[in-house]
Design a protein around this motif. Structure first.
Motif: not given
Length: 318
Positions: A177-205
């Motif tokens: 998912k991160a690859k598609l989100f970053a396209y056309p660039k090939d660098v995945v950033t921390a902001d992308i991860i925080k945006e699209i990935c399931v957050s364990n912190e959210d699930l803990f809350a």
């Protein structure tokens, strides 16, 4: 003929090892050249080991054998198994798989003759990388990213471990998912991860509200998560967390934080924080919830759930 033995908790690695071997088969005859068996009885096991590939060339057989480690073969049976393994067809590859339950701290009994026999073959332990082994986990994530043609900025790896943990299968899916989100660039950033990935912190809350029986707030948080997450994805992540919580709750009084960290694959500091959160919860509630979620997961995957989101919701709040 080659014999392989893949064992351990990391099902993602075991599956990939099998897939590598499958690539050597003729795709036109895959249905006939690839077979899987689950803990066959001794006479059937011998028959399987002596299988003769037909005209379509090489054959690959996978034998799920975890149950064999909770029984004992007689000496005569062991000799026959060893003979069948040693004197088999050159075009037949055998893979023995012992998939251990994740995060339960179980190990195969290396004293058993069956283990000693298989360990002499092409044996590989596929162990879960603990989250506290940060460098090793980061190296593995980097490799997964390289295979997909993506790179990471300096904070992305930390964000992945923080939000997803050490579940390689889930990390692999999130990287797609991160690859598609970053396209056309090939660098995945921390902001992308925080945006699209399931957050364990959210699930803990969300889970904190649920376990404290604050039903209205828990339900609100669950429905918020549904805006961006598929319910089965939420369920799967919560199941992993619950397995760890159950271990912590069951063993928390008798084991040290270091021992608990080894059992759960969590960082020792995280173990201490989680134990504090679990003080208001009891083991019975945790086990009940896990059973409810397991039933819901089965209904969803078996196509018995008319509304997937509702199925998970009912499991959480019944």
């Amino acid at each position: 003929m080659a014999v392989y033995f893949f064992y351990g908790e990391e099902d993602f690695d075991i599956e990939n090892e099998v897939e590598k071997l499958k690539k050597g088969l003729d795709k036109n005859f895959l249905e006939m050249s690839f077979k899987t068996y689950d803990n066959p009885k001794f006479p059937d096991l011998i028959s399987i080991l002596r299988s003769q590939p037909m005209m379509f060339g090489k054959m690959l057989i996978v034998i799920n054998c975890l149950d064999y480690f909770s029984k004992t073969f007689e000496d005569k049976e062991m000799k026959e198994i060893e003979s069948a393994i040693t004197n088999n067809n050159d075009n037949l590859d055998i893979v023995f798989v012992a998939q251990l339950p994740r995060n339960e701290g179980k190990k195969l009994d290396s004293r058993k003759k069956f283990f000693k026999l298989l360990s002499k073959q092409n044996a590989k332990e596929c162990a879960v990388i603990p989250t506290y082994k940060t460098a090793e986990l980061e190296a593995r994530i980097t490799k997964l990213g390289k295979d997909k043609g993506i790179k990471f900025d300096k904070n992305a790896l930390t964000a992945i471990i923080s939000q997803i943990g050490n579940n390689l299968r889930q990390i692999d899916k999130e990287l797609d998912k991160a690859k598609l989100f970053a396209y056309p660039k090939d660098v995945v950033t921390a902001d992308i991860i925080k945006e699209i990935c399931v957050s364990n912190e959210d699930l803990f809350a969300f889970s904190d509200f649920l376990m404290e029986n604050e039903v209205d707030r828990a339900l609100l948080e669950y429905r918020k998560l549904l805006d961006t997450r598929y319910p089965l994805e939420i369920l799967s992540t919560l199941q992993t967390m619950l397995r760890r919580w159950i271990i912590l709750k069951a063993k928390g009084q008798s084991a040290s934080s270091f021992e608990l960290a080894k059992m759960t694959g969590m960082h020792e500091y995280v173990v201490k924080l989680t134990l504090q959160k679990l003080k208001k919860n009891n083991l019975k509630n945790l086990v009940r919830l896990k059973q409810n979620l397991t039933e819901a997961e089965y209904n969803i995957k078996a196509g018995l759930a008319l509304d997937v989101a509702k199925e998970v919701e009912n499991a959480l709040f019944k």
